[in-house]
Motif scaffolding. Structure first.
Motif, PDB file in Angstrom:
ATOM      1  N   SER A  14       0.844  -1.189   0.000  1.00 18.79           N
ATOM      2  CA  SER A  14       0.000   0.000   0.000  1.00 18.79           C
ATOM      3  C   SER A  14       0.877   1.236   0.000  1.00 18.79           C
ATOM      4  O   SER A  14       2.055   1.188   0.357  1.00 18.79           O
ATOM      5  N   GLN A  15       0.263   2.356  -0.393  1.00 16.42           N
ATOM      6  CA  GLN A  15       1.018   3.608  -0.423  1.00 16.42           C
ATOM      7  C   GLN A  15       1.496   3.984   0.975  1.00 16.42           C
ATOM      8  O   GLN A  15       2.624   4.465   1.157  1.00 16.42           O
ATOM      9  N   ARG A  16       0.663   3.761   1.990  1.00 12.56           N
ATOM     10  CA  ARG A  16       1.054   4.118   3.351  1.00 12.56           C
ATOM     11  C   ARG A  16       2.271   3.321   3.807  1.00 12.56           C
ATOM     12  O   ARG A  16       3.180   3.864   4.433  1.00 12.56           O
ATOM     13  N   ILE A  17       2.302   2.047   3.488  1.00 12.58           N
ATOM     14  CA  ILE A  17       3.444   1.222   3.890  1.00 12.58           C
ATOM     15  C   ILE A  17       4.685   1.615   3.105  1.00 12.58           C
ATOM     16  O   ILE A  17       5.789   1.706   3.652  1.00 12.58           O
ATOM     17  N   ARG A  18       4.522   1.859   1.804  1.00 17.76           N
ATOM     18  CA  ARG A  18       5.687   2.278   1.002  1.00 17.76           C
ATOM     19  C   ARG A  18       6.271   3.571   1.558  1.00 17.76           C
ATOM     20  O   ARG A  18       7.487   3.731   1.653  1.00 17.76           O
ATOM     21  N   ASN A  19       5.406   4.514   1.940  1.00 18.22           N
ATOM     22  CA  ASN A  19       5.895   5.761   2.528  1.00 18.22           C
ATOM     23  C   ASN A  19       6.582   5.513   3.873  1.00 18.22           C
ATOM     24  O   ASN A  19       7.579   6.156   4.207  1.00 18.22           O
TER      25      ASN A  19
END
Length: 336
Positions: A14-19
């Motif tokens: 997910s974008q949150r985890i990648r960030n």
């Protein structure tokens, strides 16, 4: 242990985890915006080889800097294009010259909200376009290193007197950082910073800049004082000399073709801030490809900025500074 226990795709889910797990940060505080100031301009002059980049009239440069400041970028590198040139670049150290006047206006309008850096060189100010005093003997010409140094010191002092925080000697003369440190200290400017053009290659990627700054050599080239693109270890010697002479900040220029050199210099001198200059040719290539639809220009420029940071640069000088800051704010990490 390996698959199926280890699944690296989980941290990309997910974008949150990648960030969360991103290793490299990039924000406006890591960007430095170059500004060209033309003494005899009455309105902004579009630079044909650098779409979207202008030479600014002295009276308009503060408004452009304020616009960039609103994007979150508070560091500027100033280049001047004088109305008059001569053999000894006398306009470069004229207290009422184009850079000195622009710096005073910027300081008055921006106060302490901005860090003002200035390029210290002679190429834009000489009739021959070289970065120092040229001498001739028996029909052969050469840039006289030691005769050039005192002029570089005079230029730096005049810039700091006008209000510059950081002076950046780009001539690649041997001993230039030491000369600036002595000249500044003798003038009482012990707090003025020196950003050495420590590792500056004789690169083909400078072409658009030479149009922008009207600084192309009238004869010969700059290979006797700028570095050979085939060399990497030599960069460590150049950086070490700048450190010994009193540089506060180191630089590698260009950036993208020399990511390996950025890494070498950062690993050798981790205690010194390292700036990478993403030069005009890097900018113009991406702009041209973006305009033709050959690549996604916004994603490409951010990818390039992250690659420079990942290589070890603490900050990047880029003509994309304003656009990159806007994209970082709008995308908020979602671009990757």
């Amino acid at each position: 242990m390996g698959f199926p226990t280890v699944r690296p795709r989980r941290i990309r889910s997910s974008q949150r985890i990648r960030n969360l797990v991103a290793e490299t940060d990039l924000g406006p505080e890591r960007l430095i915006a170059p500004l060209f100031v033309q003494e005899d301009a009455r309105e902004p002059v579009q630079i044909e080889a650098m779409p979207g980049v202008y030479r600014w009239p002295v009276d308009a440069v503060a408004d452009e800097a304020k616009r960039i400041l609103d994007e979150g970028i508070d560091k500027f590198l100033i280049f001047g294009i004088p109305a008059r040139k001569d053999e000894e670049a006398s306009e470069a150290y004229n207290p009422h010259g184009v850079v000195q006047t622009a710096v005073r206006k910027l300081r008055k309008e921006l106060g302490d909200r901005a860090t003002i850096m200035t390029d210290v060189c002679m190429c834009q100010y000489t009739t021959h376009g070289h970065c120092g005093i040229v001498t001739q003997s028996g029909g052969a010409w050469r840039v006289d290193n030691d005769r050039t140094l005192p002029y570089m010191g005079k230029i730096a002092v005049s810039h700091v007197e006008a209000g510059a925080d950081v002076v950046a000697p780009s001539s690649m003369m041997d001993g230039v950082v030491g000369q600036l440190r002595r000249s500044l200290d003798e003038a009482g400017f012990t707090d003025a910073l020196i950003m050495g053009y420590s590792v500056k290659y004789a690169s083909s990627f400078y072409g658009p800049f030479r149009e922008a700054a009207e600084s192309a050599p009238a004869f010969g080239d700059r290979r006797t004082y700028q570095m050979d693109p085939r060399n990497a270890m030599e960069a460590l010697k150049e950086a070490e000399l700048d450190v010994e002479e009193g540089a506060d900040i180191l630089m590698v220029k260009p950036a993208l073709p020399y990511l390996d050199v950025i890494r070498l210099v950062k690993e050798a001198f981790p205690q010194y801030p390292l700036i990478a200059y993403s030069v005009s040719g890097e900018y113009s290539m991406m702009r041209a490809a973006g305009e033709r639809g050959w690549l996604d220009e916004d994603r490409a420029l951010l990818e390039a900025m992250y690659s420079i940071r990942r290589a070890g640069a603490d900050a990047v000088i880029t003509y994309y500074a304003s656009r990159a800051a806007k994209l970082l704010r709008e995308f908020d990490g979602r671009v990757f």
